[in-house]
Design an enzyme around this catalytic site. Structure first.
Site, PDB file in Angstrom:
ATOM      1  N   ASP A 172       0.812  -1.219   0.000  1.00  0.00           N
ATOM      2  CA  ASP A 172       0.000   0.000   0.000  1.00  0.00           C
ATOM      3  C   ASP A 172       0.844   1.268   0.000  1.00  0.00           C
ATOM      4  OD1 ASP A 172      -2.200  -1.565   0.069  1.00  0.00           O
ATOM      5  OD2 ASP A 172      -3.030  -0.771   1.944  1.00  0.00           O
TER       6      ASP A 172
ATOM      7  N   HIS B  97       3.827  -2.351   3.315  1.00  0.00           N
ATOM      8  CA  HIS B  97       3.822  -0.970   2.819  1.00  0.00           C
ATOM      9  C   HIS B  97       5.146  -0.683   2.118  1.00  0.00           C
ATOM     10  CE1 HIS B  97       0.728  -0.796   5.982  1.00  0.00           C
ATOM     11  NE2 HIS B  97       0.192   0.196   5.280  1.00  0.00           N
TER      12      HIS B  97
END
Length: 751
Positions: A116, A268
């Site tokens: 993400d 991430h």
């Protein structure tokens, strides 16, 4: 002093009215004015469009960084009573085939690696290298603003075989946003993907989402709506919590599913410092492969669970691992490329402007400090008991008054000169006036006044004509709307006791200062012009002798070739020419002249436009002084850089300082931006107060300075931009005539 013979005064009979029924042909001045007016409007528009474009670039850059339109709200603890139970308890892949909510789980012994918040120029390439090394695909949920800023990374990501999804454009919680904002967030991200990699995608992950059991009544309508539009929303089974930076071993442990179950795993690749993620990812891949796990994308996992539906959508990329991708075509593709190009411009422009503004800010503050120090030194030196220019100058001088349609002012001007305590002759050069200016001057019957009439040829020609008719070695030049005090000429000519002095600049004052526009110009004259002249005087690089009040050795003017019409700023042109010829130019603060400043915004624009454009012309004309030796080189290497920096470059960047300040107030930190603006205003007030003290002016006008900074200064910036555009487009202007009221009298500033 020797007195030359009086030359014959050439006269031109006044033109009578045109014959009835015949239209008078326009004069050369009128034709030039018409051409200039036709050219000015598009240049003004171009200047405004340039400033608007820079403002838009800043807003775009702020939007990309979530400064403009950013929303940091994150919803927690909301009810989920409207969310279907089978969705809350279902798998991490949610779609709406046929309008029915359906969830899909990741097959056992299968990992869907999702990342993400990217792409990030530091961490995402390292993640891609790791995935390529281990031949593992990933699914990246990308923030549109980051895609538009780093399109090359996304292009490499897709070419490597990874899958991408939408993570909104500005990373906002969509449960707080309107339907229009949700649509905009998705569409802008799709445009960014189209411009970066030539694709769009049907995958979506909402910012701040986690597992399906975290869907609430506020976010559910968003997923339903996007599902109806064909999007597949992707959640997670296992969260590495790498954003917490708990340590490599913890990241690997928390990302590992239990008992051989398949999982959508969250990492991430952006949004903070991700060195632990980069270190943990290879260890995690090796661990899961050792356990017999395989890695796939969201589309790959969906295809495994729905074998009957086919490995790829017929409109997709044809690769089962990238089945969510669709080729961008038509308007979407070109709009996407335009977005990427616009962002690239903003990415280069805004940092460059920021660096430039820092330099300009330092230069402005340095200028204020330099002005204060040198102005104080100038005042103390020139007003000291032991200071003197030499033996008093008592001989008569010639005062030249060029006049074009000055019927409102000429009488006050000439009567003020008639009260002079210094012996003078007055030469009124009427430059083809059509309002009877010359007749008024002659009818006054004042002693020592001669009127010279000439066909309309412009101010430089009028001044040169006056110099030719002057009887004395020192000539004073003034405007036809200016009023002298009785001692003005006496003070003005005293520096000529020094034989090295070729010209003297006087202290021009705004007489009509009772209006708001007049008061603003009064502040500007006292602080900007006169304080500057003290500084330039000590540095021996005075750039301009004001047209309202200046004195010259006739010999010096003739040596410099007279007043030239090569530029619109003949006063700046002759001043620089005198420097280059080796003459010294000084400032005499006690020689005061009261001039009528423009009384309307239109007239002010015309005057300052002529001044700023003319200054640029004069600087360009004398550019060779930069490489000259002697006095010419001194001005070229000291005076010219100062003028360019403080009268062109700094004011040119000043509107951007205001735009940045306003931008910061609205979108970044209002209090900090306001304090910074007030601090700069405080410095300016200190400088202005000191300038008013030196000129013995009333301080009450300084109360208008904050408003001057907000309104008047912006207009001056636009005038300068207009002048720069004109210079770049090669335009030319003629001597422009301002409308006069004749309200200025001696000592007008007392009010």
């Amino acid at each position: 002093m020797t007195t030359p013979t009086t030359p014959t005064t050439p006269t031109t009979p006044p033109a009578g009215p045109p014959a009835r029924g015949r239209r008078r042909a326009p004069s050369r001045m009128e034709r030039a004015a018409g051409r200039a007016a036709a050219l000015q409007r598009p240049r003004v528009l171009l200047a405004l469009l340039l400033l608007l474009a820079l403002t838009c670039v800043m807003l775009l850059d702020g939007y990309l960084r979530a400064e403009v339109g950013g929303d940091q709200r994150v919803r927690t603890g909301a009810s989920a009573s409207d969310v279907p139970e089978d969705v809350l308890d279902g798998g991490p892949i949610l779609s709406f085939p046929g309008g029915q909510a359906t969830t899909v789980s990741v097959p056992d012994k299968t990992i869907v690696l999702t990342f993400d918040d990217g792409p990030d120029p530091t961490w995402t390439p390292q993640v891609l290298d790791i995935l390529e090394k281990y031949d593992v695909p990933g699914t990246f949920f990308l923030v549109g603003s980051m895609v538009s800023r780093h399109p090359g990374i996304v292009r490499d990501m897709v070419e490597q075989g990874n899958e991408v999804g939408v993570h909104t454009f500005t990373h906002v919680d969509l449960s707080y946003q309107s339907r229009a904002r949700v649509t905009r967030e998705i569409e802008q991200t799709q445009l960014a993907l189209a411009g970066a990699a030539g694709i769009t995608t049907t995958l979506f992950r909402a910012p701040y989402s986690s597992q399906t059991d975290a869907i609430d009544d506020y976010s559910w309508p968003v997923y339903e709506s996007l599902g109806q539009d064909g999007y597949t929303s992707v959640f997670i089974d296992t969260d590495s919590d790498d954003w917490k930076r708990p340590g490599v071993s913890k990241i690997v442990e928390w990302a590992t599913p239990e008992d051989g179950e398949g999982a959508s795993v969250l990492f991430h690749d952006a949004g903070g410092e991700r060195s632990q993620t980069i270190e943990a990812l290879p260890k995690y891949i090796e661990k899961m492969k050792a356990k017999g796990y395989t890695f796939t994308t969201v589309s790959g996992a969906t295809a495994e669970q729905r074998p009957a539906s086919g490995a790829a959508d017929s409109t997709g990329s044809g690769d089962g691992l990238q089945a969510a991708h669709h080729e961008a075509t038509g308007a979407t593709l070109y709009e996407g490329k335009a977005l990427i190009a616009a962002v690239a411009v903003a990415e280069w422009t805004v940092p460059a402007l920021s660096a430039g503004l820092v330099i300009v800010g330092v230069a402005v503050m340095g200028r204020f400090a330099l002005m204060l120090v040198l102005a104080r030194r100038h005042h103390r030196r020139r007003n000291g008991r032991r200071f003197g220019w030499g033996p008093p100058v008592t001989g008569p001088v010639s005062v030249i008054v060029p006049a074009y349609n000055e019927k409102e002012c000429i009488e006050a001007t000439l009567r003020s000169l008639a009260r002079s305590t210094h012996p003078i002759e007055i030469i009124v050069v009427d430059d083809g006036s059509t309002d009877g200016t010359a007749d008024i001057a002659e009818s006054l019957g004042l002693p020592g006044v001669r009127v010279v009439r000439q066909a309309n040829a412009g101010k430089p020609a009028a001044l040169n004509n006056g110099v030719r008719h002057a009887r004395y070695d020192i000539v004073v030049m003034m405007d036809g709307d200016t009023v002298f005090e009785p001692d003005t000429v006496r003070h003005l000519v005293q520096p000529f006791a020094d034989p090295s002095v070729g010209a003297v600049a006087g202290n021009a004052k705004v007489g009509n200062r009772r209006t708001l526009i007049g008061a603003w110009q009064h502040i500007e004259y006292v602080m900007g012009f006169n304080l500057d002249r003290r500084m330039y005087d000590l540095l021996r690089c005075m750039p301009t002798i004001p047209g309202a009040i200046g004195a010259f050795r006739r010999e010096a003017v003739l040596q410099a070739g007279g007043m030239s019409d090569d530029t619109l700023a003949e006063d700046t042109d002759i001043t620089i020419a005198l420097h280059r010829a080796g003459w010294r130019v000084v400032y005499e603060e006690h020689a005061r002249a009261w001039t009528e400043a423009p009384g309307s915004l239109g007239q002010l624009w015309s005057q300052r436009y002529r001044w700023s454009y003319g200054t640029m012309q004069a600087l360009w004309k004398h550019r060779r002084s930069l490489t000259d030796k002697g006095p010419s080189g001194r001005f070229g290497r000291v005076g010219m850089p100062l003028v360019v920096l403080f009268q062109v470059v700094t004011p040119l960047f000043a509107p951007l300082i205001d735009v940045f300040t306003l931008y910061s107030m609205l979108f970044v930190d209002f209090r900090a931006a306001l304090l910074a603006w007030l601090a700069v205003l405080g410095v300016q007030l200190v400088c202005a107060a000191y300038a008013f003290r030196l000129d013995r002016e009333k301080y009450r006008y300084l109360l208008m300075m904050p408003l001057q900074q907000l309104a008047y200064r912006q207009m001056m910036y636009l005038v300068l931009i207009h002048s720069c555009v004109t210079a770049l487009t090669g335009g030319r202007l003629r001597w422009q005539k301002l409308k006069r009221t004749g309200e200025v009298g001696t000592g007008a500033g007392a009010g």
